[in-house]
Design a protein around this motif. Structure first.
Motif, PDB file in Angstrom:
ATOM      1  N   ALA A  86       0.834  -1.211   0.000  1.00  0.00           N
ATOM      2  CA  ALA A  86       0.000   0.000   0.000  1.00  0.00           C
ATOM      3  C   ALA A  86       0.867   1.258   0.000  1.00  0.00           C
ATOM      4  O   ALA A  86       2.032   1.242   0.404  1.00  0.00           O
ATOM      5  CB  ALA A  86      -0.916   0.004   1.223  1.00  0.00           C
ATOM      6  N   ASP A  87       0.275   2.359  -0.449  1.00  0.00           N
ATOM      7  CA  ASP A  87       0.975   3.650  -0.523  1.00  0.00           C
ATOM      8  C   ASP A  87       1.016   4.292   0.861  1.00  0.00           C
ATOM      9  O   ASP A  87       0.070   4.927   1.295  1.00  0.00           O
ATOM     10  CB  ASP A  87       0.252   4.571  -1.515  1.00  0.00           C
ATOM     11  CG  ASP A  87       0.840   5.985  -1.504  1.00  0.00           C
ATOM     12  OD1 ASP A  87       2.007   6.137  -1.091  1.00  0.00           O
ATOM     13  OD2 ASP A  87       0.120   6.912  -1.899  1.00  0.00           O
ATOM     14  N   THR A  88       2.123   4.107   1.559  1.00  0.00           N
ATOM     15  CA  THR A  88       2.276   4.729   2.864  1.00  0.00           C
ATOM     16  C   THR A  88       2.815   6.152   2.754  1.00  0.00           C
ATOM     17  O   THR A  88       2.597   6.962   3.655  1.00  0.00           O
ATOM     18  CB  THR A  88       3.219   3.897   3.752  1.00  0.00           C
ATOM     19  OG1 THR A  88       4.469   3.727   3.075  1.00  0.00           O
ATOM     20  CG2 THR A  88       2.625   2.531   4.034  1.00  0.00           C
ATOM     21  N   ARG A  92       1.498   9.389   4.824  1.00  0.00           N
ATOM     22  CA  ARG A  92       2.382  10.195   5.654  1.00  0.00           C
ATOM     23  C   ARG A  92       2.257  11.670   5.299  1.00  0.00           C
ATOM     24  O   ARG A  92       2.233  12.547   6.175  1.00  0.00           O
ATOM     25  CB  ARG A  92       3.828   9.730   5.502  1.00  0.00           C
ATOM     26  CG  ARG A  92       4.784  10.393   6.502  1.00  0.00           C
ATOM     27  CD  ARG A  92       6.225   9.973   6.251  1.00  0.00           C
ATOM     28  NE  ARG A  92       7.106  10.491   7.284  1.00  0.00           N
ATOM     29  CZ  ARG A  92       7.510  11.752   7.379  1.00  0.00           C
ATOM     30  NH1 ARG A  92       7.093  12.643   6.481  1.00  0.00           N
ATOM     31  NH2 ARG A  92       8.321  12.141   8.353  1.00  0.00           N
ATOM     32  N   GLN A  93       2.181  11.972   4.014  1.00  0.00           N
ATOM     33  CA  GLN A  93       2.042  13.367   3.579  1.00  0.00           C
ATOM     34  C   GLN A  93       0.731  13.973   4.074  1.00  0.00           C
ATOM     35  O   GLN A  93       0.667  15.168   4.370  1.00  0.00           O
ATOM     36  CB  GLN A  93       2.115  13.452   2.059  1.00  0.00           C
ATOM     37  CG  GLN A  93       3.499  13.146   1.500  1.00  0.00           C
ATOM     38  CD  GLN A  93       3.507  13.040  -0.016  1.00  0.00           C
ATOM     39  OE1 GLN A  93       2.483  13.257  -0.669  1.00  0.00           O
ATOM     40  NE2 GLN A  93       4.651  12.694  -0.579  1.00  0.00           N
ATOM     41  N   SER A  94      -0.294  13.145   4.189  1.00  0.00           N
ATOM     42  CA  SER A  94      -1.600  13.651   4.639  1.00  0.00           C
ATOM     43  C   SER A  94      -1.581  14.075   6.111  1.00  0.00           C
ATOM     44  O   SER A  94      -2.533  14.691   6.585  1.00  0.00           O
ATOM     45  CB  SER A  94      -2.680  12.585   4.429  1.00  0.00           C
ATOM     46  OG  SER A  94      -2.583  11.552   5.402  1.00  0.00           O
ATOM     47  N   LEU A  95      -0.495  13.748   6.818  1.00  0.00           N
ATOM     48  CA  LEU A  95      -0.402  14.064   8.242  1.00  0.00           C
ATOM     49  C   LEU A  95       0.326  15.368   8.517  1.00  0.00           C
ATOM     50  O   LEU A  95       0.665  15.665   9.672  1.00  0.00           O
ATOM     51  CB  LEU A  95       0.313  12.921   8.978  1.00  0.00           C
ATOM     52  CG  LEU A  95      -0.363  11.545   8.894  1.00  0.00           C
ATOM     53  CD1 LEU A  95       0.491  10.500   9.600  1.00  0.00           C
ATOM     54  CD2 LEU A  95      -1.771  11.572   9.473  1.00  0.00           C
ATOM     55  N   GLY A 107       6.804   9.786  11.812  1.00  0.00           N
ATOM     56  CA  GLY A 107       7.874   8.813  11.649  1.00  0.00           C
ATOM     57  C   GLY A 107       7.959   8.307  10.222  1.00  0.00           C
ATOM     58  O   GLY A 107       7.126   8.632   9.369  1.00  0.00           O
ATOM     59  N   GLU A 108       8.962   7.509   9.960  1.00  0.00           N
ATOM     60  CA  GLU A 108       9.153   6.921   8.641  1.00  0.00           C
ATOM     61  C   GLU A 108       8.494   5.545   8.595  1.00  0.00           C
ATOM     62  O   GLU A 108       8.612   4.751   9.535  1.00  0.00           O
ATOM     63  CB  GLU A 108      10.648   6.783   8.328  1.00  0.00           C
ATOM     64  CG  GLU A 108      11.372   8.111   8.219  1.00  0.00           C
ATOM     65  CD  GLU A 108      10.831   8.987   7.085  1.00  0.00           C
ATOM     66  OE1 GLU A 108      10.382   8.428   6.053  1.00  0.00           O
ATOM     67  OE2 GLU A 108      10.829  10.222   7.241  1.00  0.00           O
TER      68      GLU A 108
END
Length: 362
Positions: A86-88, A92-95, A107-108
């Motif tokens: 899945a596109d994590t 992450r960018q949405s946060l 975090g990464e």
């Protein structure tokens, strides 16, 4: 606490305790050595959670718990799932708004096996008498090593198909998790198209169907909050009832003050979400869940992504970005030592059993 049920099942230490209640393994510091030791000392069984700990830290907690109580207890281990595609990165960018709100970077994303192999070595070396597994099946060789070591193997299941697979793998006992359970769902494979990662069985139908298919001893878990619930699942064929949320407010539990206050308030609903970890889990509805409901199925990747944000929210005393795991009947949890809660549950169970026998004319 003294007394308990007189019936003994002879199926190993997990199902041969005076009190037919298991204190669930609640990872992240909630199921502390003190909570586990207190429950075991009071006649119940309890699991020390290995999730999110290094193998060395787990060894230390086992030794610490043994220093507090001389009776047997178990250890619960997360089974690593395959890496998600899945596109994590997009999640992450949405946060970014959360990063700005709490002044920390997310975090990464990254997959890991939660030190699985080293934890198997630890429980074998330390001769832990009962080891339970969540999120999947332990390896064939792992089951062999544990059984040769005299360890009772428990596998958490959510469906009849998972139960059959666990029985074939050599499980001695099945922990049957119903849909009302707090925390992570124990599904083997997370079907992202379904809210709970797979079919959502209520506990009683799950017990009935799984019991008919496997014949293995069953520990019932999910939404149990009262001694009457304990009596009900024993009547339905379980050998013990596993409760977690009921012990969140215990004085020995490592539950945060924010978490405890919301349980005491008891006004929020729970929901299933992947927002915090990428795996379906039941917790209190809050702003983060509402605003990030489209989280992909990617565990433990998202756990690592949101961990700094959750920690910052905890430091700020802000429940709106914390993973507040708990079952549907969470408002029933009492603030008391674990021995007192177990005593209350058993008193309620006996009252329920007496009412049942009276109703049935027994």
């Amino acid at each position: 606490m003294s007394g308990g049920v007189s019936r003994r099942y002879g199926l190993g230490v997990l199902t041969d305790t005076a009190v037919p209640i298991v204190v669930a393994p609640m990872a992240g510091g909630i199921s502390s050595p003190a909570l586990v030791a207190g429950a075991v000392d009071a006649g119940a069984f309890a699991f020390l959670p290995a999730g999110y700990l290094s193998a060395d830290a787990l060894r230390g907690q086992i030794e610490q718990t043994r220093g507090l109580v001389g009776k047997p207890f178990g250890v619960n281990i997360f089974v690593p799932n395959s890496k998600s595609s899945a596109d994590t990165a997009g999640y992450r960018q949405s946060l970014s708004g959360e990063e700005e709100r709490y002044g920390v970077a997310a975090g990464e994303a990254g997959w890991d096996d939660d030190d699985y192999a080293a934890k198997i070595d630890a429980v074998v070396d330390l001769r832990v008498p009962v080891v339970s597994f969540t999120f999947g099946l332990p390896g064939v060789e792992d089951v062999r090593r544990l059984k040769e070591n005299g360890t009772q193997v428990v596998v958490t299941v959510t469906t009849p198909a998972e139960a059959e697979a666990a029985a074939e793998r050599g499980a001695d006992v099945l922990c049957v998790q119903g849909a009302a359970a707090g925390g992570h769902r124990g599904v083997f494979e997370d079907n992202s198209a379904l809210p709970g990662g797979g079919p959502l069985y209520d506990l009683l139908p799950a017990l009935r169907l799984i019991g008919a298919r496997t014949g293995l001893p069953l520990v019932a878990a999910g939404g149990l909050s009262h001694g009457g619930d304990v009596a009900a699942v024993l009547a339905a064929g379980a050998v013990a009832a596993q409760l977690g949320t009921a012990f969140l407010r215990c004085t020995e539990a490592g539950t945060s003050a924010v978490h405890r206050d919301l349980i005491a308030d008891g006004t929020r609903e729970t929901t299933l979400t992947r927002s915090f970890t990428g795996r379906p889990a039941r917790g209190l509805v809050n702003r983060f869940i509402a605003e990030h409901a489209d989280a992909p199925s990617a565990y433990p990747d998202l756990h690592h992504v949101t961990k700094p944000l959750r920690a910052a929210a905890l430091r700020a005393g802000d429940p709106e970005a914390m993973s507040l795991w708990m079952g549907q009947a969470y408002s029933r949890a009492e603030e008391a030592p674990v021995a007192a809660v177990l005593h209350m549950l058993m008193a309620q169970a006996r009252t329920a059993a007496a009412a049942l026998t009276g109703r049935l004319g027994i």
